[in-house]
Design a protein around this motif. Sequence first.
Motif, short mmCIF file in Angstrom:
data_model
loop_
_atom_site.label_atom_id
_atom_site.label_comp_id
_atom_site.label_asym_id
_atom_site.label_seq_id
_atom_site.Cartn_x
_atom_site.Cartn_y
_atom_site.Cartn_z
N SER A 212 3.48 91.28 23.10
CA SER A 212 2.60 92.34 23.57
C SER A 212 1.65 92.75 22.45
CB SER A 212 3.42 93.55 24.02
OG SER A 212 4.19 93.23 25.16
N ASP A 215 -2.25 94.72 25.44
CA ASP A 215 -1.71 94.62 26.80
C ASP A 215 -0.28 94.09 26.73
OD1 ASP A 215 -4.14 95.43 28.03
OD2 ASP A 215 -4.93 93.41 27.75
N ALA A 216 0.55 94.53 27.67
CA ALA A 216 1.95 94.12 27.69
C ALA A 216 2.08 92.66 28.10
CB ALA A 216 2.74 95.01 28.65
N GLY A 219 8.72 89.66 28.58
CA GLY A 219 9.67 89.53 27.50
C GLY A 219 10.45 88.23 27.55
N ASN A 252 5.15 89.98 16.02
CA ASN A 252 5.32 91.43 15.92
C ASN A 252 5.94 91.88 14.60
OD1 ASN A 252 7.95 90.58 16.25
ND2 ASN A 252 8.49 92.16 17.75
#
Length: 371
Positions: A212, A215-216, A219, A252
């Motif tokens: 993400s 925008d998401a 997962g 991330n």
Amino acid sequence: MTVSNSRESPCLVVDLNLVRANYRALHAALPTARIRFAVKASPLPEIIRLLDTEGAEFDVASVGEIELCLAQGVDPAVMCYGNPIKKAGHIATAYAAGVRRFAFDTEDDLQRIAEHAPGSEVECRFLASAPQSQTPFGNKFGCAPDEAAQLLVRAHDLGLRAGGPYFHVGSQQLDPLAWQIGIEQAGAIADALVAKNIPVSVVNIGGGLPISYADAAPGVDELGAVITAAATRHLPEYTALIVEPGRALVGNTGVIHSEVVNVRQAPDGRRWIYLDIGRYNGMAETENEYIAYRFQTDRDDDPVAEAVVAGPTCDGDDVLYQRTRVLLPTTLRAGDSVRILETGAYTASYSSVSFNGFPPLTVHVTGAERE
């Protein structure tokens, strides 16, 4: 890539604890898959050593990446030379170093592998009919699925171990069904090989697992469920699944610390914010504004307004966002710090040597390599 202990701006800070957590989450989502880290995403020695300890394999794209992994103590038996574009001399160098797995997508490259890496295992990359990703490869890599089956038969005839088909759904792929489509096509290739008494030991589903940003993204649990269901339905049960994440393991884990150099009101009325980092020293994935990074400042409680965000060089293309809607505090001024989030993948590794005299992006590593 320069690794330093000082905190000059700009710099990238990478958290190894997050790398470990990401690896374990992916392993939990795909417990039977072999995880092969795409080194190009973040070729940091500390990350390579950590993932080696966790049991990862490594997708290497050049002799330089092979040498980097070897220097960290990685067994060449867990490396795969996954770049389909390679010179004969580089294949020979990899083979001499102990690498015994190669990817290819043309007859010419297959012949070079057979000559310079005899007896190696090969994976044939085909172009899957997957939806377009956020940063697509286009038609640069991959043969037609029917050709992949023929080339793997040819590999068998040349004395190589025909591992199986390989596909990549494109970097930052947001549609989980992309893997279902690719696995179904890979299954058809596997069936064609089994019909010729050539067992398929592996199916490589590539990387492209998203994270993400602004925008998401889906997962790893959602992706893992789709991939597992498709593999169960379409692949021989003895076939090992290989996944080659880069971004999903390191994206991330990094934050770029940058600084505002200047703020300008352009003649067309738009506000421009110039940072000390741009397209050529770490932000290459903003090309075509494919990846929309998130920004964080010390003035985030102040009113915000749209801004064009640009890099520091005197190159007209060094603009990060002018179509993407970026909201930044109206009070930002020169000298203010700006943190760019989720920048652990394809930032320092894309940083230029010294375009315009700006140095490559400095990297700092936090967290422990071992628990």
